[in-house]
Design a protein around this motif. Structure first.
Motif, PDB file in Angstrom:
ATOM      1  N   SER A   1       0.824  -1.212   0.000  1.00 42.98           N
ATOM      2  CA  SER A   1       0.000   0.000   0.000  1.00 42.98           C
ATOM      3  C   SER A   1       0.859   1.262   0.000  1.00 42.98           C
ATOM      4  N   ILE A   2       1.929   1.248   0.765  1.00 42.83           N
ATOM      5  CA  ILE A   2       2.839   2.401   0.784  1.00 42.83           C
ATOM      6  C   ILE A   2       3.478   2.573  -0.591  1.00 42.83           C
ATOM      7  N   ASN A   3       3.954   1.479  -1.158  1.00 45.76           N
ATOM      8  CA  ASN A   3       4.606   1.517  -2.468  1.00 45.76           C
ATOM      9  C   ASN A   3       3.649   2.009  -3.557  1.00 45.76           C
ATOM     10  N   GLN A   4       2.406   1.570  -3.501  1.00 49.76           N
ATOM     11  CA  GLN A   4       1.423   1.928  -4.526  1.00 49.76           C
ATOM     12  C   GLN A   4       0.605   3.168  -4.170  1.00 49.76           C
ATOM     13  N   GLN A   5       0.860   3.742  -3.006  1.00 46.82           N
ATOM     14  CA  GLN A   5       0.106   4.899  -2.509  1.00 46.82           C
ATOM     15  C   GLN A   5      -1.399   4.617  -2.570  1.00 46.82           C
ATOM     16  N   SER A   6      -1.781   3.514  -1.950  1.00 49.39           N
ATOM     17  CA  SER A   6      -3.184   3.099  -1.952  1.00 49.39           C
ATOM     18  C   SER A   6      -3.674   2.905  -0.523  1.00 49.39           C
ATOM     19  N   GLU A   7      -4.872   2.393  -0.399  1.00 49.25           N
ATOM     20  CA  GLU A   7      -5.476   2.182   0.913  1.00 49.25           C
ATOM     21  C   GLU A   7      -5.362   0.720   1.326  1.00 49.25           C
ATOM     22  N   LEU A   8      -5.170   0.504   2.616  1.00 45.13           N
ATOM     23  CA  LEU A   8      -5.117  -0.837   3.197  1.00 45.13           C
ATOM     24  C   LEU A   8      -6.409  -1.064   3.964  1.00 45.13           C
ATOM     25  N   ILE A   9      -7.102  -2.153   3.637  1.00 42.63           N
ATOM     26  CA  ILE A   9      -8.352  -2.501   4.309  1.00 42.63           C
ATOM     27  C   ILE A   9      -8.156  -3.851   4.985  1.00 42.63           C
ATOM     28  N   ILE A  10      -8.302  -3.873   6.305  1.00 44.75           N
ATOM     29  CA  ILE A  10      -8.083  -5.083   7.087  1.00 44.75           C
ATOM     30  C   ILE A  10      -9.433  -5.624   7.550  1.00 44.75           C
ATOM     31  N   HIS A  11      -9.681  -6.893   7.264  1.00 41.86           N
ATOM     32  CA  HIS A  11     -10.925  -7.561   7.632  1.00 41.86           C
ATOM     33  C   HIS A  11     -10.689  -8.459   8.848  1.00 41.86           C
ATOM     34  N   ASP A  12     -11.746  -8.670   9.640  1.00 42.83           N
ATOM     35  CA  ASP A  12     -11.635  -9.590  10.774  1.00 42.83           C
ATOM     36  C   ASP A  12     -11.913 -11.018  10.304  1.00 42.83           C
ATOM     37  N   ARG A  13     -11.931 -11.965  11.231  1.00 42.41           N
ATOM     38  CA  ARG A  13     -12.121 -13.386  10.871  1.00 42.41           C
ATOM     39  C   ARG A  13     -13.459 -13.667  10.189  1.00 42.41           C
ATOM     40  N   LYS A  14     -14.452 -12.825  10.432  1.00 37.81           N
ATOM     41  CA  LYS A  14     -15.760 -13.015   9.813  1.00 37.81           C
ATOM     42  C   LYS A  14     -15.883 -12.264   8.488  1.00 37.81           C
ATOM     43  N   GLY A  15     -14.821 -11.551   8.092  1.00 36.51           N
ATOM     44  CA  GLY A  15     -14.827 -10.837   6.825  1.00 36.51           C
ATOM     45  C   GLY A  15     -15.247  -9.382   6.917  1.00 36.51           C
ATOM     46  N   LYS A  16     -15.653  -8.941   8.107  1.00 34.89           N
ATOM     47  CA  LYS A  16     -16.087  -7.557   8.301  1.00 34.89           C
ATOM     48  C   LYS A  16     -14.859  -6.637   8.382  1.00 34.89           C
ATOM     49  N   ILE A  17     -14.958  -5.446   7.772  1.00 31.85           N
ATOM     50  CA  ILE A  17     -13.846  -4.488   7.824  1.00 31.85           C
ATOM     51  C   ILE A  17     -13.666  -4.018   9.262  1.00 31.85           C
ATOM     52  N   ARG A  18     -12.435  -4.130   9.770  1.00 31.73           N
ATOM     53  CA  ARG A  18     -12.159  -3.692  11.132  1.00 31.73           C
ATOM     54  C   ARG A  18     -11.230  -2.494  11.188  1.00 31.73           C
ATOM     55  N   GLU A  19     -10.513  -2.225  10.075  1.00 25.84           N
ATOM     56  CA  GLU A  19      -9.572  -1.104  10.074  1.00 25.84           C
ATOM     57  C   GLU A  19      -9.255  -0.708   8.637  1.00 25.84           C
ATOM     58  N   ARG A  20      -9.013   0.609   8.449  1.00 27.29           N
ATOM     59  CA  ARG A  20      -8.601   1.139   7.145  1.00 27.29           C
ATOM     60  C   ARG A  20      -7.451   2.110   7.374  1.00 27.29           C
ATOM     61  N   ASN A  21      -6.457   2.044   6.499  1.00 28.61           N
ATOM     62  CA  ASN A  21      -5.333   2.969   6.567  1.00 28.61           C
ATOM     63  C   ASN A  21      -5.039   3.481   5.173  1.00 28.61           C
TER      64      ASN A  21
END
Length: 74
Positions: A43-63
């Motif tokens: 994400s840093i290299n591509q200047q994009s967004e990182l979306i982290i999902h929890d074990r159930k697939g729900k988004i828990r964090e965005r950077n």
């Protein structure tokens, strides 16, 4: 700006790093932390967004590592 990167769970307990819209994972890891570390670098290299999902697939964090539409003031 590159593709947003998603860290998502697999049914077998592993974690994918996957570019948004891709049908295949870029990489597969045995822990979420390892997947997040790799996805952060991409994400840093591509200047994009990182979306982290929890074990159930729900988004828990965005950077955002690219064009942040809401930069902090001051």
């Amino acid at each position: 700006m590159g593709k947003n990167q998603h860290v998502t769970p697999n049914s077998n307990g592993t974690w994918n790093v996957k570019g948004e819209g891709n049908s295949k994972a870029t990489a597969i890891f045995d822990t979420q932390k390892k997947a997040i570390d790799r996805a952060t670098k991409i994400s840093i290299n591509q200047q994009s967004e990182l979306i982290i999902h929890d074990r159930k697939g729900k988004i828990r964090e965005r950077n955002s590592y690219g064009n942040d539409p809401h930069p902090p003031k001051g």
